[in-house]
Design a protein around this motif. Structure first.
Motif, mmCIF file in Angstrom:
data_model
loop_
_atom_site.group_PDB
_atom_site.id
_atom_site.type_symbol
_atom_site.label_atom_id
_atom_site.label_comp_id
_atom_site.label_asym_id
_atom_site.label_seq_id
_atom_site.Cartn_x
_atom_site.Cartn_y
_atom_site.Cartn_z
ATOM 1 N N ILE A 24 0.744 -1.072 -0.045
ATOM 2 C CA ILE A 24 -0.125 -0.044 0.062
ATOM 3 C C ILE A 24 1.026 1.098 -0.023
ATOM 4 O O ILE A 24 0.822 2.251 -0.460
ATOM 5 C CB ILE A 24 -0.987 -0.114 1.223
ATOM 6 C CG1 ILE A 24 -1.885 -1.208 1.067
ATOM 7 C CG2 ILE A 24 -1.876 1.366 1.340
ATOM 8 C CD1 ILE A 24 -2.927 -1.310 -0.038
ATOM 9 N N GLY A 25 2.099 1.306 0.688
ATOM 10 C CA GLY A 25 3.003 2.601 0.774
ATOM 11 C C GLY A 25 3.588 2.458 -0.625
ATOM 12 O O GLY A 25 3.779 3.617 -0.903
ATOM 13 N N ILE A 26 4.029 1.412 -1.178
ATOM 14 C CA ILE A 26 4.375 1.608 -2.603
ATOM 15 C C ILE A 26 3.495 2.241 -3.529
ATOM 16 O O ILE A 26 3.832 3.054 -4.265
ATOM 17 C CB ILE A 26 4.891 0.320 -3.079
ATOM 18 C CG1 ILE A 26 6.029 -0.251 -2.076
ATOM 19 C CG2 ILE A 26 5.357 -0.086 -4.528
ATOM 20 C CD1 ILE A 26 6.627 -1.771 -2.605
ATOM 21 N N VAL A 27 2.247 1.916 -3.378
ATOM 22 C CA VAL A 27 1.332 2.430 -4.300
ATOM 23 C C VAL A 27 1.221 4.063 -4.164
ATOM 24 O O VAL A 27 0.906 4.781 -4.977
ATOM 25 C CB VAL A 27 -0.086 1.780 -4.170
ATOM 26 C CG1 VAL A 27 -1.041 2.331 -5.050
ATOM 27 C CG2 VAL A 27 0.248 0.212 -4.546
ATOM 28 N N LEU A 28 0.781 4.215 -2.914
ATOM 29 C CA LEU A 28 0.810 5.612 -2.556
ATOM 30 C C LEU A 28 1.977 6.638 -2.947
ATOM 31 O O LEU A 28 1.695 7.583 -3.466
ATOM 32 C CB LEU A 28 0.553 5.768 -0.868
ATOM 33 C CG LEU A 28 -0.698 5.288 -0.368
ATOM 34 C CD1 LEU A 28 -0.921 5.492 0.981
ATOM 35 C CD2 LEU A 28 -1.991 5.987 -1.102
ATOM 36 N N THR A 29 3.261 6.165 -2.561
ATOM 37 C CA THR A 29 4.392 6.738 -3.186
ATOM 38 C C THR A 29 4.503 7.049 -4.549
ATOM 39 O O THR A 29 4.742 7.858 -5.120
ATOM 40 C CB THR A 29 5.426 5.936 -2.614
ATOM 41 O OG1 THR A 29 5.467 5.920 -1.010
ATOM 42 C CG2 THR A 29 6.876 6.862 -2.889
ATOM 43 N N SER A 30 4.143 5.679 -5.223
ATOM 44 C CA SER A 30 4.351 5.973 -6.767
ATOM 45 C C SER A 30 3.275 6.735 -7.406
ATOM 46 O O SER A 30 3.215 7.655 -8.303
ATOM 47 C CB SER A 30 4.238 4.675 -7.600
ATOM 48 O OG SER A 30 2.853 3.662 -6.888
ATOM 49 N N LEU A 31 1.975 6.888 -6.856
ATOM 50 C CA LEU A 31 0.925 7.805 -7.214
ATOM 51 C C LEU A 31 1.327 9.172 -6.916
ATOM 52 O O LEU A 31 1.060 10.048 -7.979
ATOM 53 C CB LEU A 31 -0.458 7.318 -6.297
ATOM 54 C CG LEU A 31 -1.317 8.254 -6.633
ATOM 55 C CD1 LEU A 31 -2.003 8.258 -8.148
ATOM 56 C CD2 LEU A 31 -2.716 7.807 -5.841
#
Length: 298
Positions: free
Chosen positions: A18-25
């Motif tokens: 989830i952290g990866i998705v938010l950061t990449s977004l």
């Protein structure tokens, strides 16, 4: 036991995902298309990206390698392994995802880009991983020279944003500083939690009255330590109980009022508490039914 351990591992990696998705977004939908920077290794990769036509995912992995090698000798191997997986996951997401640019408003880019990147980094750190290697550098220099991690990261980013002002523009540097401040604050909030608790240690000769008042009026648990006699301004002091309790920040003023109404000379030490589990902190006494708390812990 093994099943619970497996579930915990899965839950940790799911949160890191989830952290990866938010950061990449935050990077692809806000910062990257508009040439804005964040702090740390991500900021270095973004700065280089403005000067050369190289995929951001390659730059992120490349500039993370020295920090991960450094982390191998300074932090636990488990954190390094998790961080390698997290950074590779972030690089893959940045490479393959196709988020559309949401806004061209510079202020909104700084605010929401920082919010998303900070949330993602905070979630990753909370689960034993890093998406940015500058924290590892901070740990290393702190161990080596005793300089605080916060100061190291701050100096690192001051240099980065100064170079940005010179290479790109002062305006981009200023907006990037705003992005970094927001991201850093959100990261701290995610790591420490939204619910602020305060620890209180109370030393008073009237400890019996204070204990009773805290339980009856404030309705929180407390722990009592036996204090040994010592020397003070009035000579040898008798033995007394030392009261330790955890309260929500909203109740701290009431705690002070209760103590000072009983003993204005009470010695009170207040400190921040980031996380609380167990005890009776959340189980407030039901004063209407006149419940008594027989066993109190915090």
């Amino acid at each position: 036991m093994q099943t619970q351990k497996t579930i915990n591992y899965f839950y940790e990696y799911f949160q890191i995902f989830i952290g990866i998705v938010l950061t990449s977004l935050g990077l692809k939908a806000f910062l990257l298309p508009n040439g804005f920077l964040d702090g740390g290794v991500t900021g270095i990769a973004l700065l280089i990206r403005t000067q050369v036509d190289i995929n951001m995912s390659y730059l992120l992995v490349f500039f993370s390698i020295p920090f991960l090698v450094l982390g191998y000798f300074t932090v636990s191997k488990r954190i390094v392994i998790k961080s390698v997986i997290s950074i590779l996951g972030l690089a893959l997401f940045i490479h393959f995802e196709n988020f559309q640019t949401i806004t061209n408003d510079k202020l909104l880019i700084s605010i929401f880009g920082g919010l998303l990147v900070g949330s993602g980094i905070g979630i990753a750190i909370r689960n034993g991983s890093v998406l940015d290697g500058s924290e590892i550098l901070g740990v290393y220099l702190n161990d080596k020279f005793g300089i605080s991690i916060g100061k190291i990261v701050l100096i690192f980013n001051i240099i980065l944003f100064a170079i940005t002002a010179f290479v790109v523009s002062v305006e981009v540097a200023l907006y990037s500083i705003l992005t970094y401040i927001i991201a850093a604050k959100v990261t701290d909030t995610v790591i420490e939690g939204f619910e602020d608790f305060i620890g209180v240690t109370i030393v008073s000769r009237k400890y019996d009255l204070i204990k009773k008042a805290i339980l009856e009026e404030l309705g929180v648990g407390l722990t009592v330590y036996k204090g040994s006699s010592g020397y003070g301004t009035k000579g040898i002091q008798e033995d007394f109980d030392i009261i330790h309790s955890i309260v929500n920040r909203i109740d701290i003023k009431k705690m002070y009022r209760i103590v000072q109404e009983i003993d204005q000379d009470a010695f009170i030490v207040e400190f921040d508490v980031n996380s609380v589990k167990g005890g009776v902190l959340r189980h407030y006494i039901n004063k209407k039914k006149n419940k008594k708390l027989h066993k109190t812990t915090s």
